[in-house]
Design a protein around this motif. Sequence first.
Motif, mmCIF file in Angstrom:
data_model
loop_
_atom_site.group_PDB
_atom_site.id
_atom_site.type_symbol
_atom_site.label_atom_id
_atom_site.label_comp_id
_atom_site.label_asym_id
_atom_site.label_seq_id
_atom_site.Cartn_x
_atom_site.Cartn_y
_atom_site.Cartn_z
ATOM 1 N N LYS A 175 0.600 -1.546 0.734
ATOM 2 C CA LYS A 175 -0.117 -0.099 0.316
ATOM 3 C C LYS A 175 0.910 0.914 -0.068
ATOM 4 C CE LYS A 175 -0.824 -0.505 4.699
ATOM 5 N NZ LYS A 175 0.344 -2.200 5.326
ATOM 6 N N SER A 176 2.046 1.159 1.174
ATOM 7 C CA SER A 176 2.816 2.360 1.007
ATOM 8 C C SER A 176 3.411 3.053 -0.562
ATOM 9 C CB SER A 176 4.112 2.685 1.976
ATOM 10 O OG SER A 176 3.447 2.420 2.960
ATOM 11 N N PHE A 177 4.080 1.842 -1.014
ATOM 12 C CA PHE A 177 4.755 1.976 -2.229
ATOM 13 C C PHE A 177 3.967 2.477 -3.372
ATOM 14 C CE2 PHE A 177 7.202 0.628 -6.374
ATOM 15 C CZ PHE A 177 7.886 0.888 -6.176
ATOM 16 N N PHE A 178 2.352 1.583 -3.337
ATOM 17 C CA PHE A 178 1.663 2.260 -4.477
ATOM 18 C C PHE A 178 1.201 3.639 -4.208
ATOM 19 C CE2 PHE A 178 -3.114 3.382 -4.999
ATOM 20 C CZ PHE A 178 -3.047 3.518 -5.725
ATOM 21 N N LEU A 179 0.913 3.767 -3.017
ATOM 22 C CA LEU A 179 0.479 5.258 -3.041
ATOM 23 C C LEU A 179 1.546 6.336 -3.109
ATOM 24 C CD1 LEU A 179 -1.176 5.722 1.201
ATOM 25 C CD2 LEU A 179 -1.879 5.561 -1.240
ATOM 26 N N THR A 231 1.448 9.552 -5.843
ATOM 27 C CA THR A 231 1.831 10.950 -5.439
ATOM 28 C C THR A 231 3.095 11.208 -6.561
ATOM 29 O OG1 THR A 231 1.750 10.405 -3.270
ATOM 30 C CG2 THR A 231 3.205 12.069 -3.618
ATOM 31 N N VAL A 232 3.914 10.170 -7.218
ATOM 32 C CA VAL A 232 5.006 10.992 -8.191
ATOM 33 C C VAL A 232 4.563 11.422 -8.999
ATOM 34 C CG1 VAL A 232 6.967 10.543 -9.393
ATOM 35 C CG2 VAL A 232 6.949 9.609 -6.992
ATOM 36 N N LEU A 233 3.133 10.606 -9.837
ATOM 37 C CA LEU A 233 2.733 10.534 -10.729
ATOM 38 C C LEU A 233 1.818 11.871 -10.878
ATOM 39 C CD1 LEU A 233 2.203 6.949 -11.704
ATOM 40 C CD2 LEU A 233 3.647 8.921 -12.975
ATOM 41 N N ARG A 280 -0.837 18.497 -8.744
ATOM 42 C CA ARG A 280 -1.425 18.252 -7.411
ATOM 43 C C ARG A 280 0.292 18.417 -6.311
ATOM 44 N NH1 ARG A 280 -5.897 15.759 -5.546
ATOM 45 N NH2 ARG A 280 -7.145 15.026 -6.904
ATOM 46 N N ASN A 281 -0.036 19.734 -5.261
ATOM 47 C CA ASN A 281 1.162 19.535 -4.261
ATOM 48 C C ASN A 281 0.468 18.774 -2.942
ATOM 49 O OD1 ASN A 281 3.103 21.662 -5.263
ATOM 50 N ND2 ASN A 281 0.883 22.608 -5.263
ATOM 51 N N TYR A 282 2.130 17.604 -2.096
ATOM 52 C CA TYR A 282 1.458 16.490 -1.329
ATOM 53 C C TYR A 282 2.013 17.125 -0.487
ATOM 54 C CZ TYR A 282 -0.652 12.751 -3.493
ATOM 55 O OH TYR A 282 -1.272 12.051 -4.392
ATOM 56 N N ILE A 304 6.154 18.318 -3.280
ATOM 57 C CA ILE A 304 6.217 16.798 -2.170
ATOM 58 C C ILE A 304 7.118 17.644 -1.080
ATOM 59 C CG2 ILE A 304 6.335 14.384 -1.438
ATOM 60 C CD1 ILE A 304 6.543 13.491 -4.808
ATOM 61 N N LEU A 305 6.455 17.767 -0.218
ATOM 62 C CA LEU A 305 7.135 18.203 1.358
ATOM 63 C C LEU A 305 6.514 17.298 2.228
ATOM 64 C CD1 LEU A 305 4.463 21.641 0.880
ATOM 65 C CD2 LEU A 305 7.722 21.047 -0.201
ATOM 66 N N PHE A 306 7.102 16.839 3.723
ATOM 67 C CA PHE A 306 7.451 16.168 4.369
ATOM 68 C C PHE A 306 7.440 16.372 5.760
ATOM 69 C CE2 PHE A 306 9.388 14.090 0.462
ATOM 70 C CZ PHE A 306 8.554 13.183 0.411
#
Length: 416
Positions: free
Chosen positions: A32-36, A40-42, A49-51, A100-102
């Motif tokens: 699930k985490s790798f799919f998300l 996100t990248v796509l 989109r901004n994450y 993509i911000l963390f």
Amino acid sequence: MNIDVTINQAYLPFLQDNTRYQLFFGGSSSGKSFFLSQRTVLDVLEGHRNYLIVRNVMNTIKRSVFNEITKAILAMGLRPYFDINKSDLVITCLLNNKQILFCGLDDPEKIKSVTPIDGVITDVWVEEATETKYEAVKQLDKRLRGRSVVPKRLILSFNPVLQDHWIYRQYFSGWQDDKNFYRDEKVIILKTTYKDNDFLEEDDRRALEEETDKYYYEVYTLGNWGVLGNVIFKNWEVQDLSEIRQTFDRFNNGLDFGFSDDPNALAHMHYDRKRKTLYILDELYMTELTNDLLAEEVKKIIDRQVVTCDSSEPKSIKELCQFGVRAIPAKKGPDSVNFGIDWLKRQKIIIDVRCVNAKLEFQKYKWKEDKYGNVLPVPVDKDNHLIDAIRYGCEDLMTQNTIKANDGFKRHRIKI
């Protein structure tokens, strides 16, 4: 642009899903985490989109979800199109300035100031969401504001824990345990396990399948919400009773009093004596209700039906009657708790999907243990408000066993 990407079949339907609240949960190694991360990248590459991706503690991000995003970029051959800033934990798409911000939820001030360089945050992804508090995620939801050409989304991913978690209470009222997917207007929930990961190594599969700890097997292998040991009731299930309830014409109702810490709990039920099946049709589970307000809420559910109440509060029963509720006291009696539990264990209990608090109590209600871990025949007096209400409401069913006799002129009801 040609992108080389392989996505697990279980997740393909959700690659472009725009539902506001999205929950991806289940067992370990389900992908699930790798799919998300791939999604996100796509999404960022597409340019709309901004994450903002968060975990409960900042120092866990770099070696977990940040690395997953980086691996997804590399696996899809997209490294030339992204600036990966490991020190600031910011990934920027060089084609469109989407980011993509963390952040960690342990730094609330930083969360408030996080802003992408182009546009607004459209997606908040909370990884390992069971680590977080309800209030923190609620604040993140409020961050999803501002003009955007795409719908905004709050995404939670996690392995399930115990069923009294706030995530379960908030989102799983309509969830059915025999399904792996749920959708309504605002929420989607997808459950996956290692069996949904087409790319898992055989030794990883074997390790999950050979797990001997019951709790870990349920949660991390099967992806189920965990339950506490020594549970009292195992004779229940959840169903959608919206259609069958229309055929019922007899009802039992029970009420357990509360106020601040403990809720007022009302159980609205039907009993099928022939099939020994108790249907939990509706519930009230509210705190801070004075008796006049309680009466109004009770009448919304049972109208003019009789309700059997906890007899330890005669004043409350009298006031409910004054406010138009047909309230009567439970008889109780010696060992009435265990007597009621024993009767309930001998029935089939079906709980409507909307009665989420009843479901939680049946999952958690357990026997006490001594200091050596031995089970005692005494229930833990906790998380049992609706179960107490159910016992009160079923009191006449438990204590009256009647036969009918016809003397040729009239019928007599004879207790035995």
